[in-house]
Structures are given as structure tokens and as C-alpha cells.
Scaffold this motif. Structure first.
Motif, PDB file in Angstrom:
ATOM      1  N   ALA A   1       3.599  10.281 -12.627  1.00 14.36           N
ATOM      2  CA  ALA A   1       4.463   9.111 -12.464  1.00 14.36           C
ATOM      3  C   ALA A   1       3.937   7.923 -13.253  1.00 14.36           C
ATOM      4  N   PHE A   2       2.624   7.768 -13.310  1.00 12.18           N
ATOM      5  CA  PHE A   2       2.033   6.661 -14.084  1.00 12.18           C
ATOM      6  C   PHE A   2       2.255   6.865 -15.577  1.00 12.18           C
ATOM      7  N   VAL A   3       2.136   8.112 -16.042  1.00 14.40           N
ATOM      8  CA  VAL A   3       2.330   8.394 -17.466  1.00 14.40           C
ATOM      9  C   VAL A   3       3.761   8.096 -17.899  1.00 14.40           C
ATOM     10  N   PHE A   4       4.720   8.403 -17.040  1.00 20.82           N
ATOM     11  CA  PHE A   4       6.131   8.188 -17.377  1.00 20.82           C
ATOM     12  C   PHE A   4       6.639   6.816 -16.965  1.00 20.82           C
ATOM     13  N   GLY A   5       5.752   5.911 -16.644  1.00 17.37           N
ATOM     14  CA  GLY A   5       6.131   4.527 -16.415  1.00 17.37           C
ATOM     15  C   GLY A   5       6.608   4.193 -15.026  1.00 17.37           C
ATOM     16  N   GLY A   6       6.445   5.072 -14.069  1.00 18.41           N
ATOM     17  CA  GLY A   6       6.864   4.787 -12.702  1.00 18.41           C
ATOM     18  C   GLY A   6       8.374   4.718 -12.579  1.00 18.41           C
TER      19      GLY A   6
ATOM     20  N   ILE B   1       2.123   2.863  -2.308  1.00 15.60           N
ATOM     21  CA  ILE B   1       0.953   2.325  -3.003  1.00 15.60           C
ATOM     22  C   ILE B   1       1.330   1.596  -4.286  1.00 15.60           C
ATOM     23  N   GLY B   2       2.617   1.465  -4.565  1.00 12.31           N
ATOM     24  CA  GLY B   2       3.072   0.655  -5.694  1.00 12.31           C
ATOM     25  C   GLY B   2       3.244   1.389  -6.995  1.00 12.31           C
ATOM     26  N   LEU B   3       3.233   2.728  -7.000  1.00 16.53           N
ATOM     27  CA  LEU B   3       3.382   3.493  -8.235  1.00 16.53           C
ATOM     28  C   LEU B   3       4.702   4.255  -8.296  1.00 16.53           C
ATOM     29  N   GLY B   4       5.618   3.945  -7.378  1.00 14.68           N
ATOM     30  CA  GLY B   4       6.872   4.671  -7.318  1.00 14.68           C
ATOM     31  C   GLY B   4       8.047   3.834  -7.743  1.00 14.68           C
TER      32      GLY B   4
ATOM     33  N   ALA C   1      13.597   0.976  -0.889  1.00 15.52           N
ATOM     34  CA  ALA C   1      13.108   2.301  -0.544  1.00 15.52           C
ATOM     35  C   ALA C   1      12.250   2.220   0.718  1.00 15.52           C
ATOM     36  N   ILE C   2      12.118   3.352   1.416  1.00  9.67           N
ATOM     37  CA  ILE C   2      11.349   3.370   2.650  1.00  9.67           C
ATOM     38  C   ILE C   2       9.887   3.046   2.387  1.00  9.67           C
ATOM     39  N   GLY C   3       9.344   3.563   1.292  1.00  7.81           N
ATOM     40  CA  GLY C   3       7.957   3.259   0.954  1.00  7.81           C
ATOM     41  C   GLY C   3       7.734   1.778   0.705  1.00  7.81           C
ATOM     42  N   ILE C   4       8.679   1.124   0.050  1.00  6.50           N
ATOM     43  CA  ILE C   4       8.565  -0.319  -0.200  1.00  6.50           C
ATOM     44  C   ILE C   4       8.692  -1.089   1.102  1.00  6.50           C
ATOM     45  N   ILE C   5       9.613  -0.678   1.981  1.00  5.14           N
ATOM     46  CA  ILE C   5       9.775  -1.348   3.273  1.00  5.14           C
ATOM     47  C   ILE C   5       8.496  -1.254   4.091  1.00  5.14           C
ATOM     48  N   LEU C   6       7.891  -0.084   4.127  1.00  2.00           N
ATOM     49  CA  LEU C   6       6.645   0.089   4.885  1.00  2.00           C
ATOM     50  C   LEU C   6       5.504  -0.698   4.259  1.00  2.00           C
ATOM     51  N   SER C   7       5.459  -0.714   2.941  1.00  2.00           N
ATOM     52  CA  SER C   7       4.396  -1.459   2.266  1.00  2.00           C
ATOM     53  C   SER C   7       4.514  -2.958   2.522  1.00  2.00           C
ATOM     54  N   GLU C   8       5.728  -3.506   2.459  1.00  3.41           N
ATOM     55  CA  GLU C   8       5.920  -4.939   2.695  1.00  3.41           C
ATOM     56  C   GLU C   8       5.674  -5.323   4.150  1.00  3.41           C
ATOM     57  N   SER C   9       5.927  -4.393   5.072  1.00  3.69           N
ATOM     58  CA  SER C   9       5.781  -4.728   6.491  1.00  3.69           C
ATOM     59  C   SER C   9       4.334  -4.753   6.956  1.00  3.69           C
ATOM     60  N   MET C  10       3.407  -4.211   6.170  1.00  2.00           N
ATOM     61  CA  MET C  10       2.018  -4.143   6.608  1.00  2.00           C
ATOM     62  C   MET C  10       1.418  -5.529   6.833  1.00  2.00           C
ATOM     63  N   ARG C  11       1.778  -6.478   6.013  1.00  2.00           N
ATOM     64  CA  ARG C  11       1.199  -7.829   6.133  1.00  2.00           C
ATOM     65  C   ARG C  11       1.744  -8.612   7.315  1.00  2.00           C
ATOM     66  N   TYR C  12       2.825  -8.116   7.924  1.00  2.00           N
ATOM     67  CA  TYR C  12       3.431  -8.838   9.048  1.00  2.00           C
ATOM     68  C   TYR C  12       3.199  -8.158  10.394  1.00  2.00           C
TER      69      TYR C  12
END
Length: 299
Positions: free
Chosen positions: A151-156, A237-240, A247-258
Motif C-alpha cells: 500500500a505504501f509503494v502504490f501511494g496509499g 495507522i494512517g496508511l490506508g 472509513a471505519i479505520g479513520i473513525i476509530l483512529s480519530e476517536s482515540m484522542r477523545y
């Protein structure tokens, strides 16, 4: 010495008992198949409803409304709202629809790769050795590590996630397809077609591929849970996927700080819905595999 002849036919009792048992066993098998079909249809309807709900939902429902921020779950907002006043129920539905879309595309690509390599193994010993070596090579590398690198090689983004999942989730299915192809290669109708001068492409497309379609379809459904979970993991983890996509991963990632401020609903409901979708695909795939396998369908 006298002989006592009985009017009762020999073995009549055992035969009637066998008939009763066979009918009872058949009835249990029919009931089990009906239950499996009902469960599969119910799960499929729920998944289609979740996908349609997230696809057709109005974009205004998850727009920013600062006057509604940090609201506790209620009847008006079942999953509550976040720090920007966005409805979490609408964002969760949109994220699930996006995850299902990514999982469908990536799983379909993995099935195509598995089918192509499995059929290529029937070309000869050299091709079989190369396919077996590729399967062992990819199985020896952890999925998540290889997925992150690809995913990193293809630019996410969605393109990188789909390519990464497609290139890392085919080996297990390819091993199953290869084993089936090895058995079909020695079948009489395949040998007769080869003796009649038919090419391997003709034999593979006319004789082998129709037998592999049910297994490919079941494999597609069984790859879905892994694809969705891995998409959510690398997005977390920010590579998707892009942060602008709900996306669900983004929602979970943003909610960690709150979470430390008591806003538990920001991560609880999206995470729970993700697990339910993954488990639903798992149940659907296992049910269809049980129905497609003649040996397991009679258990």
C-alpha cells in the motif's frame, strides 16, 4: 428334532427400523439445510441493507453541525455525535459501505489471481513447482506487513489498499484451487479431451473452471472478513484510505484522542458494527461452504 417355522418374514423388523431411521436422518438433514439457507439469506439481506444504507444515505446527515457536537446517544442520534456535531450513525453506515466496497473489489481480484495460478499449475511439473513456490513464499510473509509495504509503494488511498489486499490474500485459496485442479487433471473426460487434441486453455475453461466456480464463490465470501479487517487496520495507522473519507479505520483512529474525555460512543458503536459485519460474512461463507460440500451437507 422339530423345526419351528415363523410366519414373520426374516429381517422385516430390522428393515422397518432401518427405514424409520433413514427417514428420520433425512428429515434432520433437510431441516439442517433449511436452517442454513434461512440463516444465509437473513445474513445476506442484512449485509445488502447495510451497504445500500451507507451508499444511499444523504451527505447532509454527516455534515458538520457545531451546535450538535458531543451529544450522548439518543433516539435522534442512536450513535451520538462527535466533536464536530457529525452524526455517528450516518458516518458508521457510510464507513461500512466503503469497507464492503473495498473488500468486494480486493477479494474478487484475489480470487482471480488464485484461479489463474491454480489453473496454471496443471500445465506441467515446472509450472506446478513455480506456483507452489509462490504460494509458500507469500504464505511465509505476514499479511499485514506485506499489505503495509504494498500500500505504501502504490501511494496509499483506495488504490493502494485494494492492490495490497489483492496481492496478499490469494495464497490460501490458490492452494485449495491447485489441489482441485490436480484431481481434475487426471479425470477421464479431461484425458479424453487432451487425446482428442484440445488445448489446455480449452480444457481449463470448459472442464475445470465450471467445477471451481462454487469454491471460488465461497472463497470470495471467506476472504471478505480478512480484507475488511486489514483495510481498517492499515487505515487506522494512517496508511490506508484518505482522512476525508468516513472509513471505519479513520473513525476509530480519530476517536482515540477523545476516549479519555468520556466520549466512549465514538469508538464503541463503529467498532461493534465492524465486528458484526465481519462475523456476518464469516457466517455466510461457512454456511455456503457447508451447503456446497456434499460430505459436510449431510453432517
Amino acid at each position: 428334532m422339530s423345526l419351528n417355522w415363523s410366519k414373520k418374514k426374516p429381517g422385516s423388523g430390522s428393515q422397518s427400523h432401518f427405514k424409520v431411521n433413514s427417514r428420520g436422518h433425512a428429515g434432520r438433514n433437510i431441516n439442517q439445510r433449511k436452517r442454513t439457507l434461512i440463516v444465509s439469506m437473513f445474513v445476506a439481506v442484512c449485509l445488502v441493507a447495510a451497504w445500500l444504507g451507507g451508499t444511499l444515505i444523504d451527505a447532509k446527515l454527516f455534515s458538520t453541525r457545531l451546535e450538535l457536537r458531543n451529544l450522548f446517544p439518543s433516539l435522534q442520534h442512536p450513535f451520538g455525535t462527535d466533536w464536530l456535531g457529525r452524526d455517528m450513525f450516518a458516518r458508521t453506515l457510510k464507513g461500512l459501505a466503503l469497507s464492503i466496497q473495498v473488500g468486494l473489489i480486493a477479494s474478487a481480484c484475489s480470487c482471480i489471481i488464485a484461479a489463474a495460478l491454480g489453473l496454471a499449475a496443471a500445465l506441467g511439473k515446472t509450472a506446478d513447482a513455480i506456483v507452489s513456490w509462490l504460494i509458500d513464499l507469500f504464505l511465509g510473509v505476514p499479511h499485514l506487513v506485506a499489505l503495509i509495504l504494498i500500500a505504501f509503494v502504490f501511494g496509499g488511498g483506495m488504490k493502494g489498499v485494494v492492490i495490497g489486499i489483492a496481492l496478499t490474500h490469494w495464497p490460501s485459496l490458490a492452494r485449495v484451487i491447485r489441489a482441485e485442479v490436480m484431481q481434475l487433471r487426471s479425470a477421464e473426460y479431461v484425458l479424453i479431451s487432451r487425446r482428442l487434441g484440445k488445448s489446455w486453455w480449452w480444457v481449463a475453461s470448459r472442464h475445470m473452471l465450471p467445477h471451481l466456480v462454487p469454491q471460488l464463490f465461497v472463497g470470495l465470501l471467506l476472504l471478505f472478513p480478512h480484507a475488511i479487517l486489514h483495510e481498517a487496520a492499515i487505515t487506522f495507522i494512517g496508511l490506508g484510505l484518505s482522512p476525508h473519507q468516513p472509513a471505519i479505520g479513520i473513525i476509530l483512529s480519530e476517536s482515540m484522542r477523545y476516549l479519555s474525555t468520556g466520549m466512549w460512543w465514538l469508538a464503541f458503536f463503529p467498532g461493534l458494527c465492524l465486528l458484526l459485519v465481519v462475523r456476518s460474512f464469516d457466517i455466510l461463507g461457512e454456511s455456503l461452504r457447508r451447503l456446497a460440500d456434499p460430505r459436510r451437507s449431510q453432517e
